[in-house]
Design a protein around this motif. Sequence first.
Motif, PDB file in Angstrom:
ATOM      1  N   SER A   1       0.839  -1.184   0.000  1.00 21.35           N
ATOM      2  CA  SER A   1       0.000   0.000   0.000  1.00 21.35           C
ATOM      3  C   SER A   1       0.872   1.230   0.000  1.00 21.35           C
ATOM      4  O   SER A   1       2.003   1.213   0.433  1.00 21.35           O
ATOM      5  N   THR A   2       0.313   2.312  -0.431  1.00 16.87           N
ATOM      6  CA  THR A   2       1.047   3.573  -0.371  1.00 16.87           C
ATOM      7  C   THR A   2       0.866   4.189   0.986  1.00 16.87           C
ATOM      8  O   THR A   2       0.035   3.766   1.779  1.00 16.87           O
ATOM      9  N   GLY A   3       1.676   5.232   1.231  1.00 13.97           N
ATOM     10  CA  GLY A   3       1.585   5.907   2.520  1.00 13.97           C
ATOM     11  C   GLY A   3       0.208   6.458   2.782  1.00 13.97           C
ATOM     12  O   GLY A   3      -0.226   6.575   3.915  1.00 13.97           O
ATOM     13  N   SER A   4      -0.531   6.832   1.691  1.00 14.05           N
ATOM     14  CA  SER A   4      -1.859   7.396   1.885  1.00 14.05           C
ATOM     15  C   SER A   4      -2.841   6.366   2.412  1.00 14.05           C
ATOM     16  O   SER A   4      -3.876   6.706   2.950  1.00 14.05           O
ATOM     17  N   GLN A   5      -2.514   5.095   2.280  1.00 11.09           N
ATOM     18  CA  GLN A   5      -3.408   4.049   2.764  1.00 11.09           C
ATOM     19  C   GLN A   5      -3.039   3.597   4.169  1.00 11.09           C
ATOM     20  O   GLN A   5      -3.726   2.786   4.748  1.00 11.09           O
ATOM     21  N   ARG A   6      -1.939   4.118   4.691  1.00 11.52           N
ATOM     22  CA  ARG A   6      -1.471   3.653   5.991  1.00 11.52           C
ATOM     23  C   ARG A   6      -2.522   3.834   7.073  1.00 11.52           C
ATOM     24  O   ARG A   6      -2.704   3.005   7.932  1.00 11.52           O
ATOM     25  N   GLY A   7      -3.261   4.961   7.002  1.00 10.72           N
ATOM     26  CA  GLY A   7      -4.235   5.249   8.044  1.00 10.72           C
ATOM     27  C   GLY A   7      -5.385   4.284   8.077  1.00 10.72           C
ATOM     28  O   GLY A   7      -6.088   4.171   9.074  1.00 10.72           O
ATOM     29  N   ARG A   8      -5.647   3.561   6.969  1.00 13.58           N
ATOM     30  CA  ARG A   8      -6.777   2.642   6.927  1.00 13.58           C
ATOM     31  C   ARG A   8      -6.428   1.245   7.424  1.00 13.58           C
ATOM     32  O   ARG A   8      -7.288   0.408   7.531  1.00 13.58           O
ATOM     33  N   ARG A   9      -5.167   1.004   7.692  1.00 14.60           N
ATOM     34  CA  ARG A   9      -4.780  -0.326   8.139  1.00 14.60           C
ATOM     35  C   ARG A   9      -4.813  -0.417   9.655  1.00 14.60           C
ATOM     36  O   ARG A   9      -4.669   0.572  10.345  1.00 14.60           O
ATOM     37  N   SER A  10      -5.033  -1.602  10.135  1.00 15.95           N
ATOM     38  CA  SER A  10      -4.968  -1.840  11.571  1.00 15.95           C
ATOM     39  C   SER A  10      -3.568  -2.312  11.890  1.00 15.95           C
ATOM     40  O   SER A  10      -3.145  -3.369  11.448  1.00 15.95           O
TER      41      SER A  10
ATOM     42  N   GLY B   1       8.781   5.394  -1.416  1.00 16.90           N
ATOM     43  CA  GLY B   1       7.389   5.438  -1.860  1.00 16.90           C
ATOM     44  C   GLY B   1       6.399   5.644  -0.739  1.00 16.90           C
ATOM     45  O   GLY B   1       5.196   5.512  -0.942  1.00 16.90           O
ATOM     46  N   GLY B   2       6.889   5.930   0.475  1.00 15.97           N
ATOM     47  CA  GLY B   2       5.982   6.066   1.614  1.00 15.97           C
ATOM     48  C   GLY B   2       5.217   4.779   1.851  1.00 15.97           C
ATOM     49  O   GLY B   2       4.025   4.806   2.149  1.00 15.97           O
ATOM     50  N   LEU B   3       5.904   3.633   1.750  1.00 17.57           N
ATOM     51  CA  LEU B   3       5.249   2.331   1.839  1.00 17.57           C
ATOM     52  C   LEU B   3       4.860   1.985   3.265  1.00 17.57           C
ATOM     53  O   LEU B   3       5.432   2.502   4.232  1.00 17.57           O
TER      54      LEU B   3
ATOM     55  N   GLY C   1       5.521   9.079  11.585  1.00 19.65           N
ATOM     56  CA  GLY C   1       5.133  10.081  10.605  1.00 19.65           C
ATOM     57  C   GLY C   1       5.804  11.412  10.882  1.00 19.65           C
ATOM     58  O   GLY C   1       6.433  11.609  11.923  1.00 19.65           O
ATOM     59  N   PRO C   2       5.685  12.357   9.951  1.00 19.07           N
ATOM     60  CA  PRO C   2       6.263  13.686  10.166  1.00 19.07           C
ATOM     61  C   PRO C   2       5.753  14.275  11.480  1.00 19.07           C
ATOM     62  O   PRO C   2       4.558  14.243  11.764  1.00 19.07           O
TER      63      PRO C   2
ATOM     64  N   HIS D   1       6.963  11.660   4.079  1.00 23.22           N
ATOM     65  CA  HIS D   1       6.661  10.312   4.557  1.00 23.22           C
ATOM     66  C   HIS D   1       7.110  10.025   5.982  1.00 23.22           C
ATOM     67  O   HIS D   1       6.793   8.969   6.529  1.00 23.22           O
ATOM     68  N   GLY D   2       7.861  10.904   6.608  1.00 26.90           N
ATOM     69  CA  GLY D   2       8.291  10.678   7.977  1.00 26.90           C
ATOM     70  C   GLY D   2       9.574   9.876   8.062  1.00 26.90           C
ATOM     71  O   GLY D   2      10.401   9.882   7.156  1.00 26.90           O
ATOM     72  N   TRP D   3       9.717   9.150   9.175  1.00 24.17           N
ATOM     73  CA  TRP D   3      10.959   8.459   9.518  1.00 24.17           C
ATOM     74  C   TRP D   3      10.775   6.946   9.401  1.00 24.17           C
ATOM     75  O   TRP D   3       9.813   6.390   9.925  1.00 24.17           O
ATOM     76  N   TYR D   4      11.742   6.292   8.772  1.00 24.60           N
ATOM     77  CA  TYR D   4      11.802   4.826   8.711  1.00 24.60           C
ATOM     78  C   TYR D   4      13.118   4.387   9.353  1.00 24.60           C
ATOM     79  O   TYR D   4      14.194   4.853   8.954  1.00 24.60           O
ATOM     80  N   LEU D   5      13.029   3.503  10.339  1.00 22.14           N
ATOM     81  CA  LEU D   5      14.216   3.007  11.036  1.00 22.14           C
ATOM     82  C   LEU D   5      14.263   1.490  10.920  1.00 22.14           C
ATOM     83  O   LEU D   5      13.258   0.809  11.161  1.00 22.14           O
ATOM     84  N   THR D   6      15.416   0.965  10.550  1.00 20.48           N
ATOM     85  CA  THR D   6      15.630  -0.480  10.475  1.00 20.48           C
ATOM     86  C   THR D   6      16.837  -0.843  11.315  1.00 20.48           C
ATOM     87  O   THR D   6      17.864  -0.168  11.250  1.00 20.48           O
TER      88      THR D   6
END
Length: 200
Positions: free
Chosen positions: A2-11, A115-117, A144-145, A189-194
């Motif tokens: 999903s794209t970042g715009s769909q992140r809010g719809r996921r649980s 891609g804001g995945l 997120g930002p 897209h904010g911060w991604y940490l691995t």
Amino acid sequence: MSTGSQRGRRSWAGVVVAVVVGCAGCSAAPQVAAPVTVAAPTVSVRATPPLPVTPTPAPPAPEPVPGPADQVAAAEERVLALANEARAAEGLAPLARSGDMDAVALAWSTHLAAGGLDLAHNPDYSTQIPGGWSQAAENVGWMGPSGMVAEEVAAQIHESWMASPGHHANLMNPAFTHIGIGVVTSPEHGWYLTQNFAAY
């Protein structure tokens, strides 16, 4: 994915942290932290010494995601410091940072951030980190930002990992000797940490 715009719809099976920041005498409006999400941890175990293998090369990193280099470096240093402080509190040896493992972690964070995945694990991390390990694991987190500085973002995601039994187990595994850290950020897209862990 999903794209970042769909992140809010996921649980999300993660930890959401809300922080209100204020200071005496400040006229700026308080900042509220964006949600923090951590993916379910992954662990790879080899019960016997591994056969010699040629590691799968790390995927080529996409075009760099915008983000000040000093902020990224500060976040990575804070992630390492917090991991080793937590281990020291439990009487465990510190993790040594590995440049080869950093490259794997950074490539994955860059892949997600470009891609804001949605947050997900690298399915190939165990073949991309240098061979010869007996155990390996990965922690991934996103925020997120938020307007927070790098050290605060690192601390929030570290606290989320520490509050999650599986992520905590990876951080506190006494067998692990090395860590790779990859941090990527962008205004959109904010911060991604691995974090990648290995026992050598």
